[in-house]
Design a protein around this motif. Structure first.
Motif, short mmCIF file in Angstrom:
data_model
loop_
_atom_site.label_atom_id
_atom_site.label_comp_id
_atom_site.label_asym_id
_atom_site.label_seq_id
_atom_site.Cartn_x
_atom_site.Cartn_y
_atom_site.Cartn_z
N ASP A 464 0.85 -1.19 0.00
CA ASP A 464 0.00 0.00 0.00
C ASP A 464 0.88 1.24 0.00
O ASP A 464 2.03 1.20 0.45
CB ASP A 464 -0.92 0.00 1.22
CG ASP A 464 -2.14 0.91 1.05
OD1 ASP A 464 -2.27 1.51 -0.04
OD2 ASP A 464 -2.94 1.02 1.99
N PHE A 465 0.33 2.33 -0.49
CA PHE A 465 1.09 3.58 -0.65
C PHE A 465 0.13 4.74 -0.41
O PHE A 465 -0.91 4.83 -1.05
CB PHE A 465 1.67 3.64 -2.07
CG PHE A 465 2.45 4.88 -2.38
CD1 PHE A 465 3.80 4.97 -2.04
CD2 PHE A 465 1.86 5.96 -3.01
CE1 PHE A 465 4.52 6.12 -2.33
CE2 PHE A 465 2.57 7.11 -3.30
CZ PHE A 465 3.91 7.19 -2.96
N LYS A 466 0.47 5.61 0.54
CA LYS A 466 -0.40 6.73 0.87
C LYS A 466 0.41 8.02 0.87
O LYS A 466 1.55 8.05 1.36
CB LYS A 466 -1.04 6.56 2.24
CG LYS A 466 -1.98 5.37 2.38
CD LYS A 466 -2.63 5.39 3.74
CE LYS A 466 -3.59 4.20 3.90
NZ LYS A 466 -2.87 2.93 4.02
N ILE A 490 4.41 3.92 3.33
CA ILE A 490 4.48 2.74 2.47
C ILE A 490 4.31 1.51 3.35
O ILE A 490 5.03 1.33 4.34
CB ILE A 490 5.81 2.67 1.71
CG1 ILE A 490 5.85 3.76 0.63
CG2 ILE A 490 6.01 1.30 1.08
CD1 ILE A 490 7.12 3.78 -0.19
N GLU A 491 3.34 0.68 2.98
CA GLU A 491 3.14 -0.60 3.68
C GLU A 491 3.72 -1.70 2.81
O GLU A 491 3.36 -1.83 1.63
CB GLU A 491 1.66 -0.85 3.94
CG GLU A 491 1.41 -2.12 4.74
CD GLU A 491 -0.06 -2.38 5.01
OE1 GLU A 491 -0.38 -3.41 5.63
OE2 GLU A 491 -0.90 -1.55 4.58
N SER A 492 4.63 -2.47 3.38
CA SER A 492 5.27 -3.58 2.67
C SER A 492 5.01 -4.87 3.42
O SER A 492 4.57 -4.86 4.58
CB SER A 492 6.78 -3.34 2.56
OG SER A 492 7.05 -2.08 1.97
N ARG A 498 3.66 -7.78 7.86
CA ARG A 498 3.55 -6.50 7.17
C ARG A 498 4.14 -5.42 8.05
O ARG A 498 4.13 -5.52 9.28
CB ARG A 498 2.08 -6.16 6.87
CG ARG A 498 1.44 -7.03 5.81
CD ARG A 498 0.08 -6.46 5.42
NE ARG A 498 -0.55 -7.20 4.34
CZ ARG A 498 -1.58 -6.79 3.63
NH1 ARG A 498 -2.12 -5.61 3.89
NH2 ARG A 498 -2.09 -7.51 2.66
N TRP A 499 4.66 -4.37 7.40
CA TRP A 499 5.22 -3.27 8.17
C TRP A 499 5.05 -1.97 7.38
O TRP A 499 4.90 -1.97 6.16
CB TRP A 499 6.69 -3.52 8.49
CG TRP A 499 7.57 -3.74 7.27
CD1 TRP A 499 8.28 -2.80 6.58
CD2 TRP A 499 7.85 -4.99 6.61
NE1 TRP A 499 8.96 -3.35 5.54
CE2 TRP A 499 8.72 -4.71 5.53
CE3 TRP A 499 7.43 -6.30 6.84
CZ2 TRP A 499 9.19 -5.70 4.69
CZ3 TRP A 499 7.90 -7.30 5.99
CH2 TRP A 499 8.77 -7.00 4.93
N THR A 500 5.05 -0.85 8.11
CA THR A 500 4.82 0.46 7.50
C THR A 500 5.97 1.39 7.81
O THR A 500 6.44 1.45 8.95
CB THR A 500 3.50 1.08 8.00
OG1 THR A 500 2.43 0.16 7.72
CG2 THR A 500 3.21 2.40 7.30
N THR A 501 6.42 2.12 6.80
CA THR A 501 7.52 3.07 6.95
C THR A 501 7.08 4.43 6.43
O THR A 501 6.10 4.55 5.70
CB THR A 501 8.76 2.58 6.18
OG1 THR A 501 8.39 2.27 4.82
CG2 THR A 501 9.35 1.34 6.83
#
Length: 539
Positions: A464-466, A490-492, A498-501
């Motif tokens: 995901d990308f916000k 960015i969720e990878s 899963r992790w978000t940066t």
């Protein structure tokens, strides 16, 4: 302990939500999970209204439910026909569902204005439809549509509809607040009156959430004699939704002393809520009571300090009772307690007043002031902590990058190429890749340059990308509109997690670069940790 029957209508009434669409396979998966949760009834759909619901009931004949009974839904027969020839009622019988539920009009204006028939004819529809279905159902329920509105306008007629349904063989009368406009005190008073006038009736409740009172109205009905509550998981439904069973079940079991799930099943509530949202391809509502990700999340330093000593100071129940968990997040509201709690999660103990804690707290507040959002990007924060502690190595350094986005022919999608120069150890990689837009191109180029050193990166995917414009950032520099600072999340993920940066810049490509770098570094860091843990176990 008194038992309240939970009648789940997610697969029928819930699918009337404008953004919710379920295939037959989706409905089968959700039905199986609802059975595992332990609801008493699963309303699978309206087999007389569409082929998908008819297929669902045909497929369900191959399933053996362990706790729930399957219900099929329909309406009273058409006014110009008879019950015996009505396609809708015949489809209910053909479904072979053990429980049959039909709705009928109980508000006189719906009878005269919508159906355009006499009040007496409507009573005949109710009687004939239920009497026709009675031999074909283990249990037969009558949903009194618009009952509360109908009662307020013409109480005697609304009651006569219920009486007719009882006489025709209905096992349960479900009183419906179809427009969702009633108040809890109205529900309570009308329930009491119905019980007085129909003392032998078993009553259920079905309400909508147009006044944000569906849960409160359902609980009020239970206090005043309802033995069944109808609703949907996560409150899905038409307009503002149906009564949210996640909140209703939690309140009934933990606050009001009722039993509505088999013993030991309440802890499955959070997973069920998330599962239904996932199958429906909808984002979970984070702030949903009991099952939401934020339901037991603490951000302010004062709150965190208190819950570390005693969780009950800011938590009304133990999260584990409903399968949820406590979370401590980080922000510019954080205190030392937040840092200490997160550090312990990452595997090391720190003391209050430790210079590292104070330094990290200052860095956190400064970064959040610039627009970084670590409460939503804990992977970036975990990297920051471990880098300061010297526990995370530098896997690579991005020396330079260039994005080329050009259009060769009008009307043709832009051609996007990313060129990157990386240093890995003592080696320099200079590579390029194309992609669907600048972020995807940069992601492909970074992987192309790194995968020969770190093959496990081929397991990782961008999920995901916000992008969010931060209107207040750099206000003194006059940046606004298209020159505003932006935050990229960015969720990878890989096969296991899963992790978000996060990245922040007035340049959206630079912000994306920061988040991408963190995402790749986090994957490599966590894989190294797993290898280290495994090596220690083998010693």
């Amino acid at each position: 302990m008194n038992t309240i029957q939970i009648y789940d209508t997610t697969l029928r009434d819930g699918t009337q939500s404008e953004e919710l669409n379920l295939s037959t396979e989706d409905k089968l998966r959700i039905a199986t999970r609802l059975d595992q949760l332990g609801v008493a009834y699963i309303e699978g759909g309206w087999p007389g209204s569409n082929p998908k619901d008819k297929r669902f009931f045909a497929e369900m004949k191959q399933y053996q439910l362990s706790t729930a009974k399957l219900a099929a839904f329909g309406s009273t027969h058409a006014a110009k026909g008879t019950a015996e020839s009505d396609a809708n009622l015949l489809a209910l019988i053909e479904s072979e569902a053990p429980v049959l539920t039909i709705f009928g009009k109980t508000w006189d204006i719906h009878v005269t204005d919508a159906l355009k028939i006499t009040l007496e004819r409507n009573l005949e529809l109710i009687r004939d439809s239920l009497a026709f279905l009675r031999p074909h159902a283990d249990e037969l329920f009558y949903d009194a549509e618009h009952f509360f509105d109908g009662y307020k306008k013409n109480a005697d007629y609304a009651i006569s509809c219920l009486q007719m349904a009882m006489d025709a063989g209905a096992d349960l009368l479900v009183l419906c607040d179809t427009n969702g406009g009633s108040l809890p005190e109205e529900i309570a008073a009308i329930m009491d009156t119905v019980r007085e006038r129909l003392p032998k009736a078993r009553l259920g409740i079905h309400v909508h959430n147009d006044c944000e009172l569906a849960v409160a109205n359902s609980l009020a009905a239970v206090r005043h004699g309802a033995v069944q509550v109808q609703g949907t998981i996560n409150g899905y439904g038409e307009r503002c939704g149906n009564a949210n069973l996640c909140s209703i079940i939690g309140n009934l079991e933990l606050k009001m002393g009722y039993s509505c799930l088999p013993q030991g099943h309440l802890e499955r509530l959070t997973d069920t809520s998330a599962f239904v949202a996932e199958v429906a391809n909808l984002r979970c509502f984070k702030r949903q009571p009991y099952t939401g990700q934020s339901a037991f999340t603490h951000k302010g330093g004062v709150h965190v300090a208190a819950v570390r000593r005693n969780p009950r100071t800011y938590e009304h129940i133990e999260p584990e009772l409903v399968g949820n968990k406590q979370r401590i997040i980080l922000s510019d509201l954080a205190g030392q307690s937040n840092i200490l709690f997160k550090a312990k999660q990452y595997g090391f103990e720190l003391d209050k007043g430790d210079p590292f804690v104070l330094e990290l707290l200052t860095e956190l507040k400064n970064r959040e002031d610039q627009g970084y959002e670590y409460s939503a990007a804990e992977a970036s924060y975990e990297l920051l902590v471990n880098r300061v502690l010297g526990r995370a190595r530098n896997y690579f350094r991005l020396m330079s990058f260039r994005i080329l986005d050009s259009v060769f022919t009008e009307g043709v999608e832009p051609f996007t190429e990313a060129t990157v120069m990386l240093r890995v150890g003592g080696m320099v990689e200079h590579t390029a890749a194309t992609g669907k837009g600048p972020v995807n191109a940069m992601d492909c180029a970074l992987r192309k340059g790194l995968e020969r050193f770190y093959p496990n990166l081929n397991e990782m995917r961008l999920m995901d990308f916000k992008v969010r414009v931060l209107a207040v950032a750099n206000k003194e520099e006059g940046h606004s509109g298209t020159a505003s600072v932006v935050r990229v999340l960015i969720e990878s993920g890989d096969q296991k997690s899963r992790w978000t940066t996060v990245g922040v810049s007035y340049n959206i490509i630079e912000a994306s670069r920061q988040a991408l770098e963190d995402s790749i570094n986090y994957k490599l860091f966590k894989d190294d940790q797993k290898k280290l843990t495994q090596a220690i176990r083998e010693i």
